[in-house]
Design a protein around this motif. Structure first.
Motif, short mmCIF file in Angstrom:
data_model
loop_
_atom_site.label_atom_id
_atom_site.label_comp_id
_atom_site.label_asym_id
_atom_site.label_seq_id
_atom_site.Cartn_x
_atom_site.Cartn_y
_atom_site.Cartn_z
N LEU A 159 -25.43 143.82 -23.67
CA LEU A 159 -26.52 144.56 -23.02
C LEU A 159 -27.63 143.60 -22.59
O LEU A 159 -28.23 143.76 -21.52
CB LEU A 159 -27.09 145.62 -23.97
N ALA A 160 -27.89 142.59 -23.42
CA ALA A 160 -28.91 141.60 -23.08
C ALA A 160 -28.48 140.76 -21.88
O ALA A 160 -29.30 140.45 -21.01
CB ALA A 160 -29.18 140.70 -24.29
N ILE A 161 -27.20 140.40 -21.83
CA ILE A 161 -26.68 139.63 -20.69
C ILE A 161 -26.83 140.44 -19.40
O ILE A 161 -27.26 139.92 -18.37
CB ILE A 161 -25.21 139.24 -20.93
N LYS A 162 -26.50 141.73 -19.50
CA LYS A 162 -26.62 142.60 -18.33
C LYS A 162 -28.07 142.70 -17.87
O LYS A 162 -28.37 142.64 -16.67
CB LYS A 162 -26.06 143.99 -18.67
N ALA A 163 -28.98 142.83 -18.83
CA ALA A 163 -30.41 142.93 -18.50
C ALA A 163 -30.88 141.65 -17.80
O ALA A 163 -31.60 141.71 -16.80
CB ALA A 163 -31.23 143.19 -19.76
N LEU A 164 -30.46 140.49 -18.31
CA LEU A 164 -30.83 139.22 -17.69
C LEU A 164 -30.25 139.11 -16.29
O LEU A 164 -30.92 138.69 -15.34
CB LEU A 164 -30.33 138.05 -18.54
N SER A 165 -28.98 139.49 -16.16
CA SER A 165 -28.30 139.41 -14.86
C SER A 165 -28.98 140.28 -13.82
O SER A 165 -29.04 139.94 -12.63
CB SER A 165 -26.83 139.81 -14.99
N ASN A 166 -29.50 141.43 -14.26
CA ASN A 166 -30.18 142.36 -13.36
C ASN A 166 -31.67 142.05 -13.19
O ASN A 166 -32.38 142.76 -12.48
CB ASN A 166 -30.02 143.80 -13.85
N GLY A 167 -32.13 141.02 -13.90
CA GLY A 167 -33.56 140.69 -13.84
C GLY A 167 -34.44 141.70 -14.52
O GLY A 167 -35.64 141.79 -14.25
N ASN A 168 -33.84 142.50 -15.44
CA ASN A 168 -34.60 143.54 -16.14
C ASN A 168 -35.15 142.97 -17.45
O ASN A 168 -34.58 143.15 -18.53
CB ASN A 168 -33.69 144.74 -16.41
N ILE A 169 -36.26 142.25 -17.35
CA ILE A 169 -36.81 141.54 -18.51
C ILE A 169 -37.40 142.52 -19.52
O ILE A 169 -37.37 142.26 -20.73
CB ILE A 169 -37.86 140.50 -18.05
N ASN A 170 -37.89 143.66 -19.04
CA ASN A 170 -38.40 144.67 -19.97
C ASN A 170 -37.30 145.17 -20.90
O ASN A 170 -37.51 145.33 -22.11
CB ASN A 170 -39.01 145.85 -19.21
N GLN A 171 -36.12 145.42 -20.32
CA GLN A 171 -35.00 145.89 -21.15
C GLN A 171 -34.56 144.82 -22.13
O GLN A 171 -34.26 145.11 -23.29
CB GLN A 171 -33.82 146.30 -20.26
#
Length: 389
Positions: free
Chosen positions: A283-295
């Motif tokens: 989930l953290a990798i996906k958040a980073l990949s999407n640029g979703n730093i809040n998540q």
């Protein structure tokens, strides 16, 4: 900062030995974004090398004498490379000769050398200065003497040096991250097979900040061993009830919850943390990949509360730093990092407010514990490398 370190180390080499070093090497410390205490539970970790380094200035000698100078400690150690290498009282020396001992077994030419090294990696803060020292040494010898070692072999040599000469039974993550690090990339690493992938780590308008609690409680070794035993007990019970489970990696949170009355409260909590943390890494990798730093920040914060309440490897100082940081609107994630019971917290902070947040936490920590907080703004950097003189 990097250039200053290189200049400082080089000048000290020249001052001590009246000649320029032939080689300059840089070996970084590391952070772990997420995936805490799952390296020994068949999970994935998400480390990265950082822009804090040990700098090595080195020259070959014409004889077999070796001189090691730890500039920051103002200590030196000399020996003959042809002698049998054994652990000594000075721990920093053991990290180096533990590497050389293995390289001698692999046919390292018995040539002497002179090294001066200095570091910007804070000691005892959980940023793996020992792995940087081991891997930097192995990398340097590999380059100087054309040993043709792979990066993986260098990481394994560093780990084995820690096991055999320093007496610390560490995993491979620290050494791997130090050697394999890439600028603005995190490494998804399987610590069991050493399979790995790079993923982009663009924190955009956010800054990674480490707050060093400057405490290290004595439970670290005993607590670590206890946790390993507890999760092994738990996994054995899970396997007995779910024969399809081969490790925590294919165990689900639902399975653990179904065994709440079968497992003791402590074992249940430990296992629940492990399966939840393993699930947080992708989930953290996906958040980073999407640029979703809040998540990403939310996931890191969940990790902290899991480490504190379920795995119980935090301490009052670390909990205080995380709670205070999360009380600032500009901080989107915070957690303790590393083995626990002290060390650093890792925080994701809005860039333009970083200095203000550091100031506030420094003041609050001083009032609460009368300890001077240390703060480090960090960037994700490349791994161990040669620096052209």
């Amino acid at each position: 900062m990097k250039k200053k370190l290189i200049q400082y180390t080089t000048k000290n080499f020249e001052k001590l030995f009246q000649k320029k070093p032939e080689y300059i090497f840089l070996s970084p410390g590391r952070i772990n974004i997420i995936g805490e205490h799952v390296d020994y539970n068949d999970g994935f970790v998400l480390p990265a090398a950082i822009n804090k380094y040990i700098c090595f200035a080195i020259s070959e000698n014409e004889n077999s004498e070796c001189v090691l100078v730890a500039k920051d400690l103002n200590e030196a150690y000399s020996f003959n490379i042809k002698d049998q290498l054994q652990p000594v009282e000075k721990m920093w020396v053991n990290y180096i000769i533990g590497v050389l001992h293995q390289l001698k077994e692999k046919g390292l030419p018995e040539k002497g050398f002179t090294i001066v090294f200095s570091s910007t990696i804070p000691m005892g803060a959980g940023l793996s200065s020992s792995a940087a020292l081991e891997c930097g040494m192995a990398y340097a010898m590999n380059k100087m003497f054309h040993l043709k070692l792979s990066k993986e072999e260098i990481a394994r040599i560093g780990q084995k040096a820690e096991h055999t000469f320093a007496g610390v039974n560490c995993g491979i993550m620290d050494q791997f991250a130090s050697v394999f690090g890439k600028k603005n990339k995190v490494i998804k690493l399987d610590c069991t097979t050493l399979a790995y992938e790079y993923h982009k780590a663009d924190f955009k308008e956010y800054q990674l900040v480490l707050f060093d609690s400057c405490v290290k409680h004595t439970h670290l070794t005993s607590g670590y061993n206890d946790r390993r035993n507890e999760v092994e007990q738990g996994l054995a019970i899970i396997k007995a009830n779910y024969p399809e489970v081969t490790s925590f990696r294919n165990c689900t949170e639902k399975m653990v919850l179904s065994l709440k009355n079968t497992l003791s409260e402590i074992i249940f909590n430990r296992c629940l943390f492990v399966v939840q943390e393993i699930e947080r890494v992708p989930l953290a990798i996906k958040a980073l990949s999407n640029g979703n730093i809040n998540q990403l920040g939310e996931l890191m914060t969940k990790t902290h509360y899991g480490l504190s309440e379920l795995y119980e490897v935090s301490c009052p100082e670390m909990d205080f730093l995380v709670t205070e940081a999360l009380g600032e609107a500009e901080v989107v994630g915070a957690r303790m990092m590393g083995g626990g019971f002290g060390g650093c917290t890792i925080n994701v902070v809005k860039k333009e407010t970083t200095d203000n947040v550091i100031q506030k936490l420094t003041k609050a920590y001083k009032i609460k514990y009368n300890i001077d907080l240390k703060a480090y703004k960090i960037k994700i950097a490349k791994g161990t490398s040669t620096y052209g003189i």
